[in-house]
Design a protein around this motif. Structure first.
Motif, short mmCIF file in Angstrom:
data_model
loop_
_atom_site.label_atom_id
_atom_site.label_comp_id
_atom_site.label_asym_id
_atom_site.label_seq_id
_atom_site.Cartn_x
_atom_site.Cartn_y
_atom_site.Cartn_z
N ARG A 95 0.84 -1.20 0.00
CA ARG A 95 0.00 0.00 0.00
C ARG A 95 0.87 1.26 0.00
O ARG A 95 2.05 1.21 0.34
CB ARG A 95 -0.91 0.00 1.24
CG ARG A 95 -1.94 -1.13 1.22
CD ARG A 95 -2.62 -1.24 2.56
NE ARG A 95 -3.55 -2.37 2.59
CZ ARG A 95 -3.96 -2.98 3.70
NH1 ARG A 95 -3.54 -2.55 4.88
NH2 ARG A 95 -4.79 -4.01 3.64
N PRO A 96 0.30 2.39 -0.40
CA PRO A 96 1.07 3.64 -0.40
C PRO A 96 1.63 3.96 0.98
O PRO A 96 1.01 3.65 2.00
CB PRO A 96 0.03 4.68 -0.83
CG PRO A 96 -1.04 3.91 -1.53
CD PRO A 96 -1.09 2.57 -0.88
N VAL A 97 2.79 4.60 1.00
CA VAL A 97 3.47 4.94 2.25
C VAL A 97 3.65 6.45 2.32
O VAL A 97 4.19 7.07 1.40
CB VAL A 97 4.83 4.25 2.37
CG1 VAL A 97 5.55 4.68 3.66
CG2 VAL A 97 4.68 2.73 2.34
N VAL A 98 3.23 7.03 3.43
CA VAL A 98 3.42 8.44 3.72
C VAL A 98 4.38 8.56 4.90
O VAL A 98 4.22 7.86 5.91
CB VAL A 98 2.08 9.14 4.05
CG1 VAL A 98 2.32 10.56 4.56
CG2 VAL A 98 1.18 9.16 2.83
N ASP A 116 -7.78 6.33 7.31
CA ASP A 116 -7.31 5.90 5.99
C ASP A 116 -6.49 4.61 6.13
O ASP A 116 -5.26 4.64 6.00
CB ASP A 116 -6.47 7.01 5.34
CG ASP A 116 -6.08 6.69 3.91
OD1 ASP A 116 -6.58 5.69 3.35
OD2 ASP A 116 -5.27 7.45 3.34
N ASP A 118 -5.97 2.21 4.26
CA ASP A 118 -5.28 1.73 3.06
C ASP A 118 -3.99 2.50 2.78
O ASP A 118 -3.34 2.27 1.75
CB ASP A 118 -6.21 1.84 1.85
CG ASP A 118 -7.35 0.83 1.92
OD1 ASP A 118 -7.15 -0.26 2.50
OD2 ASP A 118 -8.45 1.13 1.41
N THR A 119 -3.63 3.42 3.66
CA THR A 119 -2.35 4.13 3.55
C THR A 119 -1.48 3.80 4.75
O THR A 119 -1.94 3.86 5.90
CB THR A 119 -2.58 5.65 3.48
OG1 THR A 119 -3.29 5.97 2.28
CG2 THR A 119 -1.27 6.41 3.49
N ASN A 120 -0.25 3.44 4.49
CA ASN A 120 0.72 3.17 5.55
C ASN A 120 1.39 4.48 5.97
O ASN A 120 1.71 5.31 5.13
CB ASN A 120 1.79 2.19 5.08
CG ASN A 120 1.23 0.83 4.75
OD1 ASN A 120 0.32 0.34 5.43
ND2 ASN A 120 1.75 0.20 3.71
N ILE A 121 1.62 4.63 7.28
CA ILE A 121 2.27 5.83 7.81
C ILE A 121 3.56 5.42 8.51
O ILE A 121 3.53 4.65 9.48
CB ILE A 121 1.36 6.59 8.78
CG1 ILE A 121 0.07 7.00 8.09
CG2 ILE A 121 2.08 7.80 9.35
CD1 ILE A 121 -0.93 7.71 9.01
N ASN A 145 -1.27 -0.18 10.30
CA ASN A 145 -0.67 0.58 9.20
C ASN A 145 0.24 1.70 9.69
O ASN A 145 0.51 2.66 8.98
CB ASN A 145 -1.75 1.16 8.28
CG ASN A 145 -2.75 2.06 9.00
OD1 ASN A 145 -3.01 1.86 10.19
ND2 ASN A 145 -3.31 3.02 8.28
N ASP A 167 4.73 8.12 -1.07
CA ASP A 167 3.52 8.66 -1.69
C ASP A 167 3.08 9.96 -1.04
O ASP A 167 2.08 10.56 -1.46
CB ASP A 167 2.39 7.63 -1.60
CG ASP A 167 2.71 6.37 -2.39
OD1 ASP A 167 2.34 6.29 -3.57
OD2 ASP A 167 3.36 5.48 -1.82
#
Length: 279
Positions: A95-98, A116, A118-121, A145, A167
């Motif tokens: 999954r997208p990573v911030v 969210d 579906d977004t990895n932090i 996540n 991301d």
């Protein structure tokens, strides 16, 4: 919590009260939290540059200490600069990573992770109580996540992340270093933005927020002038606070004091030929 995570979490006898401080009873040289975050993970591996942060090793509650002991081996990351991270392996998915630099006590980070999933932090800070608090919030709310990084975000970006691996990047309420002689310590500088651009995918958004007006103006100036970014506000200037950024306790205190909070959202533009070979 997933079974794979549960298998790594040790049983701790007794109930840990979130409001009780950890007693200072360790011998000299004994790690504060065996298996937990290191005091200086990069050590002497890299040159000593001007730091944009001050390590804070303040009092840790029993609940935070419990989270550090149980969960750091599972969700924690010491930024030592000695390896390149595989983010898919770190999070267990693609999954997208911030990347979030500086999360305080972690309440806003946990809220964004819950909103969210579906977004990895990948959340980085050097504040031990905050690290423990965020781990505790993630555990309590089943937020798989989140990964918590300990150390210098510059070393993480430069040494441990691959090009185009992020991301998004969030820098909320960084230290404004208000004295003029300390302005060189501010994080949002052209050199930092150039480094961050090498790790951000085209189209990824760098989101900054501050309640220190002179720093907000400097951020706006350096971001507007930087060739790797474009303002998401068509007419330029500051952006309204997006709904996904929670109103934090720190921000609320600033607003009560009459501070004006500024958000800046700048997009990483598509790669140019001059990007070749950078990073």
């Amino acid at each position: 919590m997933s079974e794979s995570v549960q298998s790594h979490v040790s049983e701790v006898s007794g109930a840990a009260s979130a409001g009780t401080s950890v007693p200072r009873g360790r011998a000299k040289g004994e790690p504060r939290f065996p298996g937990g975050p290191q005091a200086d993970p990069a050590g002497s591996h890299f040159e000593r540059r001007i730091r944009s942060f001050q390590p804070r090793r303040s009092r840790v509650t029993a609940g935070q200490a419990d989270a550090l002991r149980r969960l750091w081996p599972v969700w924690g990351l010491d930024i030592d600069g000695q390896r390149v991270l595989d983010l898919a392996e770190l999070f267990g998915n693609t999954r997208p990573v911030v990347l979030e630099i500086g999360f305080g006590m972690g309440e806003a980070t946990a809220q964004m992770a819950a909103d969210d999933p579906d977004t990895n932090i990948l959340a980085v800070d050097v504040h031990t109580p905050g690290q423990g608090n965020l781990l505790n919030l993630a555990d309590r709310n089943g937020l798989t996540n989140i990964r918590v990084g300990n150390g210098d975000a510059i070393i993480l970006l430069r040494e441990m992340l691959t090009p185009d691996s992020l991301d998004g990047l969030r820098v909320y309420f960084p230290d404004p270093w208000p004295k003029k002689r300390h302005h060189k310590r501010r994080l949002i500088q052209p050199e930092f933005l150039t480094l961050a651009a090498t790790r951000l995918k085209p189209g990824a958004v760098l989101h900054c927020a501050t309640d220190w007006e002179p720093y907000a103006e400097q951020m706006l100036d350096v971001l507007t002038a930087h060739p790797d970014y474009e303002n998401t506000v068509p007419e330029g200037g500051f952006a309204p606070r997006p709904a996904f950024r929670p109103l934090t306790r720190f921000e609320s205190q600033g607003l009560q004091k009459g501070h004006v909070v500024r958000d800046l959202l700048f997009r990483r533009i598509p790669h140019r030929d001059t990007d070749a070979g950078r990073g």
